[in-house]
Design a protein around this motif. Structure first.
Motif, PDB file in Angstrom:
ATOM      1  N   MET A   1       0.841  -1.189   0.000  1.00  0.00           N
ATOM      2  CA  MET A   1       0.000   0.000   0.000  1.00  0.00           C
ATOM      3  C   MET A   1       0.886   1.254   0.000  1.00  0.00           C
ATOM      4  O   MET A   1       1.791   1.374   0.796  1.00  0.00           O
ATOM      5  N   SER A   2       0.607   2.165  -0.929  1.00  0.00           N
ATOM      6  CA  SER A   2       1.401   3.379  -1.029  1.00  0.00           C
ATOM      7  C   SER A   2       1.216   4.250   0.202  1.00  0.00           C
ATOM      8  O   SER A   2       0.099   4.470   0.668  1.00  0.00           O
ATOM      9  N   VAL A   3       2.332   4.758   0.735  1.00  0.00           N
ATOM     10  CA  VAL A   3       2.245   5.642   1.900  1.00  0.00           C
ATOM     11  C   VAL A   3       1.740   7.023   1.497  1.00  0.00           C
ATOM     12  O   VAL A   3       1.479   7.860   2.354  1.00  0.00           O
ATOM     13  N   ASN A   4       1.637   7.289   0.188  1.00  0.00           N
ATOM     14  CA  ASN A   4       1.202   8.594  -0.281  1.00  0.00           C
ATOM     15  C   ASN A   4      -0.310   8.746  -0.345  1.00  0.00           C
ATOM     16  O   ASN A   4      -0.804   9.826  -0.636  1.00  0.00           O
ATOM     17  N   ARG A   5      -1.027   7.671  -0.101  1.00  0.00           N
ATOM     18  CA  ARG A   5      -2.486   7.740  -0.147  1.00  0.00           C
ATOM     19  C   ARG A   5      -3.090   7.379   1.206  1.00  0.00           C
ATOM     20  O   ARG A   5      -2.804   6.309   1.733  1.00  0.00           O
ATOM     21  N   PRO A   6      -3.936   8.239   1.743  1.00  0.00           N
ATOM     22  CA  PRO A   6      -4.665   7.842   2.949  1.00  0.00           C
ATOM     23  C   PRO A   6      -5.581   6.664   2.635  1.00  0.00           C
ATOM     24  O   PRO A   6      -6.065   6.510   1.505  1.00  0.00           O
ATOM     25  N   VAL A   7      -5.836   5.834   3.636  1.00  0.00           N
ATOM     26  CA  VAL A   7      -6.781   4.727   3.498  1.00  0.00           C
ATOM     27  C   VAL A   7      -8.026   5.088   4.285  1.00  0.00           C
ATOM     28  O   VAL A   7      -7.944   5.427   5.470  1.00  0.00           O
ATOM     29  N   VAL A   8      -9.181   5.047   3.625  1.00  0.00           N
ATOM     30  CA  VAL A   8     -10.451   5.390   4.263  1.00  0.00           C
ATOM     31  C   VAL A   8     -11.417   4.228   4.087  1.00  0.00           C
ATOM     32  O   VAL A   8     -11.199   3.345   3.257  1.00  0.00           O
ATOM     33  N   MET A   9     -12.482   4.218   4.873  1.00  0.00           N
ATOM     34  CA  MET A   9     -13.436   3.112   4.813  1.00  0.00           C
ATOM     35  C   MET A   9     -14.838   3.637   4.528  1.00  0.00           C
ATOM     36  O   MET A   9     -15.300   4.579   5.166  1.00  0.00           O
ATOM     37  N   SER A  10     -15.511   2.991   3.570  1.00  0.00           N
ATOM     38  CA  SER A  10     -16.929   3.210   3.339  1.00  0.00           C
ATOM     39  C   SER A  10     -17.711   2.066   3.959  1.00  0.00           C
ATOM     40  O   SER A  10     -17.406   0.892   3.719  1.00  0.00           O
ATOM     41  N   ILE A  11     -18.710   2.408   4.752  1.00  0.00           N
ATOM     42  CA  ILE A  11     -19.613   1.434   5.360  1.00  0.00           C
ATOM     43  C   ILE A  11     -20.988   1.745   4.786  1.00  0.00           C
ATOM     44  O   ILE A  11     -21.644   2.702   5.192  1.00  0.00           O
ATOM     45  N   ALA A  12     -21.393   0.972   3.790  1.00  0.00           N
ATOM     46  CA  ALA A  12     -22.558   1.383   3.004  1.00  0.00           C
ATOM     47  C   ALA A  12     -23.194   0.182   2.308  1.00  0.00           C
ATOM     48  O   ALA A  12     -22.685  -0.933   2.355  1.00  0.00           O
ATOM     49  N   GLY A  13     -24.290   0.445   1.628  1.00  0.00           N
ATOM     50  CA  GLY A  13     -25.006  -0.597   0.917  1.00  0.00           C
ATOM     51  C   GLY A  13     -24.478  -0.814  -0.491  1.00  0.00           C
ATOM     52  O   GLY A  13     -23.784   0.040  -1.053  1.00  0.00           O
ATOM     53  N   PHE A  14     -24.836  -1.966  -1.069  1.00  0.00           N
ATOM     54  CA  PHE A  14     -24.444  -2.292  -2.441  1.00  0.00           C
ATOM     55  C   PHE A  14     -25.596  -1.960  -3.379  1.00  0.00           C
ATOM     56  O   PHE A  14     -26.697  -2.504  -3.251  1.00  0.00           O
ATOM     57  N   ASP A  15     -25.344  -1.055  -4.307  1.00  0.00           N
ATOM     58  CA  ASP A  15     -26.313  -0.655  -5.329  1.00  0.00           C
ATOM     59  C   ASP A  15     -25.833  -1.221  -6.657  1.00  0.00           C
ATOM     60  O   ASP A  15     -24.797  -0.792  -7.173  1.00  0.00           O
ATOM     61  N   PRO A  16     -26.553  -2.188  -7.258  1.00  0.00           N
ATOM     62  CA  PRO A  16     -26.083  -2.815  -8.491  1.00  0.00           C
ATOM     63  C   PRO A  16     -25.897  -1.848  -9.656  1.00  0.00           C
ATOM     64  O   PRO A  16     -25.118  -2.127 -10.575  1.00  0.00           O
ATOM     65  N   SER A  17     -26.601  -0.706  -9.630  1.00  0.00           N
ATOM     66  CA  SER A  17     -26.446   0.248 -10.729  1.00  0.00           C
ATOM     67  C   SER A  17     -25.133   1.004 -10.653  1.00  0.00           C
ATOM     68  O   SER A  17     -24.714   1.625 -11.641  1.00  0.00           O
TER      69      SER A  17
END
Length: 244
Positions: A1-17
């Motif tokens: 994992m590149s140290v130049n990019r922050p890692v963030v988390m999405s906690i969300a639903g799956f929308d097939p579209s």
């Protein structure tokens, strides 16, 4: 994992579209050069125009997903989308903060779909939970349900940034958003107006999360996020926006 990019988390639903939910969040994160991890709260049967069914992920599984990822990455920023109820929201918030008391959380409170399908069940008042949230991104009906008034928003903004999206307000300029922060209401004017897009609230909130994770000062982060969603809204005439 590149140290130049922050890692963030999405906690969300799956929308097939792909227009809303976790897929839209990940697209937005990638465009902002942050790396997005994804935890599912629900699987939906829907298109860009209609929601037919929501299959909720048990809260224990949600927390197991979060726990494993937090054990492997030093996560500071989280974005939460649809959750089944205020009880689930409380469990997820407190679980994150238990594992990282310094976590910063953006909540896009999706109470129902634009077609009217209900997503969120309030089992009890969640006023106390709002103090655990770094940024709240409601539209007007969500603002009225969760906060109630302009005066309450000013008070709450001492510890929670509130970004009120302007799409549902009749007596304000179209596209004008309000940011409540540290007891002050800031007005963010649109640069350009765009067509309606499915999932625009998801995109805006994940852009806010990404820009803040990049350590951009809040006012600038919100302005950049507004510019990004305006670009998506103007990307094509359909209900599904392009991330470019």
């Amino acid at each position: 994992m590149s140290v130049n990019r922050p890692v963030v988390m999405s906690i969300a639903g799956f929308d097939p579209s792909g227009g809303a939910g976790i897929l839209a969040d990940i697209k937005t994160f990638e465009q902002h050069k942050v790396y997005g991890l994804g935890v599912l709260t629900a699987n939906t049967i829907q298109s860009d125009k209609d929601v037919r069914e929501v299959q909720w992920i048990p809260v224990l599984q949600i927390k197991e997903q979060i726990k494993l990822l937090m054990e492997n990455w030093n996560l500071e920023w989280f974005k939460i989308g649809i959750v089944e109820s205020s009880d689930v929201l409380q469990e997820v918030l407190l679980f994150i903060l238990q594992h990282n008391p310094n976590a910063k959380i953006v909540w896009d409170p999706v109470l129902r779909s634009s077609s009217g399908f209900p997503f969120f069940k309030a089992d009890h008042s969640i006023a106390s939970l709002l103090k655990h949230i770094t940024v709240l991104t409601p539209n007007l009906p969500e603002f009225e349900f969760l906060i109630g008034s302009d005066e309450e928003a000013v008070k709450l903004s001492q510890y929670t940034m509130i970004y009120l999206k302007g799409g549902h307000r009749e007596n304000a300029q179209l596209g004008q958003d309000w940011l409540y922060w540290k007891g002050v209401k800031h007005i963010l004017e649109p640069q350009v107006l765009g067509t309606t897009k499915h999932g625009s609230g998801c995109v805006l909130s994940s852009a806010i999360c990404a820009n803040l994770a990049l350590n951009i000062p809040p006012i600038s982060a919100f302005k950049k996020s507004k510019q990004y969603i305006e670009k998506v809204l103007n990307s094509n005439p359909s209900l599904l926006g392009w991330h470019t």
